[in-house]
Scaffold this motif. Structure first.
Motif, PDB file in Angstrom:
ATOM      1  N   LEU A 158      42.665  39.669  34.215  1.00  0.00           N
ATOM      2  CA  LEU A 158      42.488  38.657  33.169  1.00  0.00           C
ATOM      3  C   LEU A 158      43.785  38.375  32.413  1.00  0.00           C
ATOM      4  CD1 LEU A 158      38.916  39.663  31.984  1.00  0.00           C
ATOM      5  CD2 LEU A 158      39.555  37.640  33.317  1.00  0.00           C
ATOM      6  N   ASN A 159      44.833  39.173  32.672  1.00  0.00           N
ATOM      7  CA  ASN A 159      46.170  38.798  32.183  1.00  0.00           C
ATOM      8  C   ASN A 159      46.764  37.703  33.062  1.00  0.00           C
ATOM      9  OD1 ASN A 159      46.598  40.341  29.891  1.00  0.00           O
ATOM     10  ND2 ASN A 159      47.146  42.159  31.083  1.00  0.00           N
ATOM     11  N   GLU A 160      46.261  37.594  34.301  1.00  0.00           N
ATOM     12  CA  GLU A 160      46.794  36.583  35.237  1.00  0.00           C
ATOM     13  C   GLU A 160      46.016  35.276  35.163  1.00  0.00           C
ATOM     14  OE1 GLU A 160      47.454  39.668  39.001  1.00  0.00           O
ATOM     15  OE2 GLU A 160      45.783  38.277  39.033  1.00  0.00           O
ATOM     16  N   ALA A 161      44.733  35.349  34.793  1.00  0.00           N
ATOM     17  CA  ALA A 161      43.846  34.185  34.904  1.00  0.00           C
ATOM     18  C   ALA A 161      42.795  34.247  33.796  1.00  0.00           C
ATOM     19  CB  ALA A 161      43.146  34.199  36.267  1.00  0.00           C
ATOM     20  N   ASP A 162      42.339  33.083  33.342  1.00  0.00           N
ATOM     21  CA  ASP A 162      41.343  33.062  32.259  1.00  0.00           C
ATOM     22  C   ASP A 162      39.993  33.609  32.702  1.00  0.00           C
ATOM     23  OD1 ASP A 162      43.124  32.017  30.500  1.00  0.00           O
ATOM     24  OD2 ASP A 162      42.443  29.933  30.717  1.00  0.00           O
ATOM     25  N   TYR A 163      39.684  33.415  33.999  1.00  0.00           N
ATOM     26  CA  TYR A 163      38.401  33.885  34.552  1.00  0.00           C
ATOM     27  C   TYR A 163      38.708  34.613  35.855  1.00  0.00           C
ATOM     28  CZ  TYR A 163      36.391  30.775  31.103  1.00  0.00           C
ATOM     29  OH  TYR A 163      36.058  30.186  29.917  1.00  0.00           O
ATOM     30  N   LEU A 164      37.756  35.399  36.332  1.00  0.00           N
ATOM     31  CA  LEU A 164      38.041  36.239  37.505  1.00  0.00           C
ATOM     32  C   LEU A 164      38.448  35.411  38.712  1.00  0.00           C
ATOM     33  CD1 LEU A 164      35.261  38.919  36.925  1.00  0.00           C
ATOM     34  CD2 LEU A 164      37.736  39.314  36.935  1.00  0.00           C
ATOM     35  N   ALA A 165      37.850  34.225  38.875  1.00  0.00           N
ATOM     36  CA  ALA A 165      38.229  33.354  39.998  1.00  0.00           C
ATOM     37  C   ALA A 165      38.964  32.107  39.461  1.00  0.00           C
ATOM     38  CB  ALA A 165      37.000  32.944  40.797  1.00  0.00           C
ATOM     39  N   GLU A 166      39.687  32.278  38.362  1.00  0.00           N
ATOM     40  CA  GLU A 166      40.461  31.219  37.698  1.00  0.00           C
ATOM     41  C   GLU A 166      39.571  30.229  36.948  1.00  0.00           C
ATOM     42  OE1 GLU A 166      43.803  29.689  40.083  1.00  0.00           O
ATOM     43  OE2 GLU A 166      43.584  31.499  41.307  1.00  0.00           O
ATOM     44  N   GLU A 167      38.389  29.919  37.501  1.00  0.00           N
ATOM     45  CA  GLU A 167      37.421  29.099  36.780  1.00  0.00           C
ATOM     46  C   GLU A 167      36.151  29.945  36.616  1.00  0.00           C
ATOM     47  OE1 GLU A 167      35.305  26.159  39.763  1.00  0.00           O
ATOM     48  OE2 GLU A 167      37.369  26.426  40.416  1.00  0.00           O
ATOM     49  N   TYR A 168      35.339  29.616  35.612  1.00  0.00           N
ATOM     50  CA  TYR A 168      34.102  30.371  35.346  1.00  0.00           C
ATOM     51  C   TYR A 168      33.199  30.332  36.580  1.00  0.00           C
ATOM     52  CZ  TYR A 168      29.760  31.658  32.863  1.00  0.00           C
ATOM     53  OH  TYR A 168      28.589  32.264  32.451  1.00  0.00           O
ATOM     54  N   SER A 169      32.715  31.492  36.997  1.00  0.00           N
ATOM     55  CA  SER A 169      31.954  31.564  38.258  1.00  0.00           C
ATOM     56  C   SER A 169      30.951  32.710  38.213  1.00  0.00           C
ATOM     57  CB  SER A 169      32.910  31.791  39.443  1.00  0.00           C
ATOM     58  OG  SER A 169      33.337  33.156  39.452  1.00  0.00           O
ATOM     59  N   ILE A 170      30.232  32.867  39.330  1.00  0.00           N
ATOM     60  CA  ILE A 170      29.266  33.968  39.433  1.00  0.00           C
ATOM     61  C   ILE A 170      29.943  35.336  39.306  1.00  0.00           C
ATOM     62  CG2 ILE A 170      27.450  32.752  40.701  1.00  0.00           C
ATOM     63  CD1 ILE A 170      28.573  33.957  43.288  1.00  0.00           C
ATOM     64  N   ALA A 171      31.249  35.424  39.566  1.00  0.00           N
ATOM     65  CA  ALA A 171      31.922  36.718  39.390  1.00  0.00           C
ATOM     66  C   ALA A 171      31.912  37.111  37.913  1.00  0.00           C
ATOM     67  CB  ALA A 171      33.355  36.643  39.917  1.00  0.00           C
ATOM     68  N   ASP A 172      32.157  36.142  37.025  1.00  0.00           N
ATOM     69  CA  ASP A 172      32.119  36.431  35.587  1.00  0.00           C
ATOM     70  C   ASP A 172      30.694  36.767  35.146  1.00  0.00           C
ATOM     71  OD1 ASP A 172      34.959  35.611  34.933  1.00  0.00           O
ATOM     72  OD2 ASP A 172      34.197  33.768  35.846  1.00  0.00           O
ATOM     73  N   ILE A 173      29.734  36.035  35.705  1.00  0.00           N
ATOM     74  CA  ILE A 173      28.335  36.288  35.323  1.00  0.00           C
ATOM     75  C   ILE A 173      27.920  37.701  35.732  1.00  0.00           C
ATOM     76  CG2 ILE A 173      25.931  35.601  35.787  1.00  0.00           C
ATOM     77  CD1 ILE A 173      26.930  32.697  35.851  1.00  0.00           C
ATOM     78  N   ALA A 174      28.418  38.170  36.885  1.00  0.00           N
ATOM     79  CA  ALA A 174      28.081  39.538  37.326  1.00  0.00           C
ATOM     80  C   ALA A 174      28.726  40.584  36.422  1.00  0.00           C
ATOM     81  CB  ALA A 174      28.516  39.742  38.774  1.00  0.00           C
ATOM     82  N   ALA A 175      29.968  40.334  36.012  1.00  0.00           N
ATOM     83  CA  ALA A 175      30.700  41.366  35.259  1.00  0.00           C
ATOM     84  C   ALA A 175      30.346  41.380  33.766  1.00  0.00           C
ATOM     85  CB  ALA A 175      32.209  41.161  35.439  1.00  0.00           C
ATOM     86  N   TRP A 176      29.910  40.239  33.232  1.00  0.00           N
ATOM     87  CA  TRP A 176      29.733  40.153  31.766  1.00  0.00           C
ATOM     88  C   TRP A 176      28.681  41.124  31.221  1.00  0.00           C
ATOM     89  CZ3 TRP A 176      26.423  38.948  27.790  1.00  0.00           C
ATOM     90  CH2 TRP A 176      27.029  38.704  26.553  1.00  0.00           C
ATOM     91  N   PRO A 177      27.454  41.183  31.780  1.00  0.00           N
ATOM     92  CA  PRO A 177      26.463  42.104  31.185  1.00  0.00           C
ATOM     93  C   PRO A 177      26.880  43.568  31.300  1.00  0.00           C
ATOM     94  CG  PRO A 177      25.411  40.539  32.694  1.00  0.00           C
ATOM     95  CD  PRO A 177      26.886  40.413  32.896  1.00  0.00           C
ATOM     96  N   TRP A 178      27.651  43.915  32.319  1.00  0.00           N
ATOM     97  CA  TRP A 178      28.119  45.295  32.450  1.00  0.00           C
ATOM     98  C   TRP A 178      29.247  45.586  31.469  1.00  0.00           C
ATOM     99  CZ3 TRP A 178      25.680  49.266  34.317  1.00  0.00           C
ATOM    100  CH2 TRP A 178      24.652  49.049  35.243  1.00  0.00           C
TER     101      TRP A 178
END
Ligand SMILES: N[C@@H](CCC(=O)N[C@@H](CS)C(=O)NCC(=O)O)C(=O)O
Length: 236
Positions: free
Chosen positions: A148-168
């Motif tokens: 997240l120092n390289e990109a605002d979101y895990l895949a650069e844009e908001y995606s299911i990767a962020d949705i998976a990581a957020w509740p954890w």
């Protein structure tokens, strides 16, 4: 209509957040793990692994009979495909989303899950496993922060990767950790937490899962979660 076999846990919230984000019609069916709702033959026909969450899509992609889907990461991929949302179009970002989704599914969730078990459910005083799984979670937070120092979101844009990581990420306080040393993760966590769909998707109260208090289980409840009842549950 999509049926969601649901508990208000981090894995359950991935699905409730996703469905709020993409706006597909659904209903949450509350499952009580303490009472063994996940051990029945009916539920095993939906999820052969007997864990939560799972969904049944009554109007599946490609038509045909209702489609049961288990594993929260597979559910996110399916809902992204069905809605055409939150899995990036560009092959590079799409691959990044898949990589970070697998990272969450294989590491960031399971390591915390084990820490949770040893802190809240195992006989007290087990310092080695608690330290082992907390340290592994700290290592993963370090990796996460670097991304997240390289990109605002895990895949650069908001995606299911962020949705998976957020509740954890929300759950780390239950194992006695904070985001204080991970400012990029803290910033990402705050930004995503302001999304209306994320607020709506986590509105189902789960205070018990965010606390590190040790629950008092009856023998039957312990057996449903970790013992003989779990082992004796039918496979499909
Ligand atoms: N890899 C699975 C993990 C599912 C999982 O372990 N779910 C927990 C609730 S968050 C569960 O069903 N626990 C019940 C049990 O362990 O018997 C997924 O992501 O769907």
């Amino acid at each position: 209509m999509i049926d969601v076999y649901f508990t208000p846990t981090p894995n359950g919230h991935k699905v409730s957040i996703m469905l709020e984000e993409v706006g597909l019609p659904h209903q949450l069916l509350a499952m009580n793990m303490l009472e063994g709702d996940h051990l029945t033959p009916e539920y095993r026909r939906i999820n052969p692994n007997g864990r939560l969450p799972a969904i049944v899509d009554h109007d599946p992609i490609g038509g045909g009979a209702p489609l049961p889907i288990f594993e929260s990461g597979a559910i996110l991929l399916y809902l992204a495909e069905k809605s055409g949302q939150l899995l990036p179009e560009s092959p590079r970002r799409r691959s990044q989303a898949q990589q970070w989704l697998m990272w969450q599914m294989a590491s960031f969730g399971p390591m915390q899950g084990q820490a949770h078990h040893f802190i809240r459910y195992a006989p007290e005083g087990q310092t080695y496993p608690v330290e082992r799984y907390r340290n592994e979670t700290l290592r993963l937070l370090h990796v996460f922060n670097g991304r997240l120092n390289e990109a605002d979101y895990l895949a650069e844009e908001y995606s299911i990767a962020d949705i998976a990581a957020w509740p954890w990420t929300r759950a780390i306080r239950a194992i006695g950790l904070t985001l204080d040393d991970y400012p990029a993760v803290a910033d990402w966590f705050a930004r995503i937490g302001e999304r209306p769909a994320v607020m709506a998707g986590t509105d189902v109260k789960n205070a018990a899962n965010l606390s590190s208090a040790r629950p008092v289980l009856t023998e039957e409840q312990w057996s449903n979660l970790f013992g003989k009842n779990m082992l004796d549950a039918p496979t499909r």
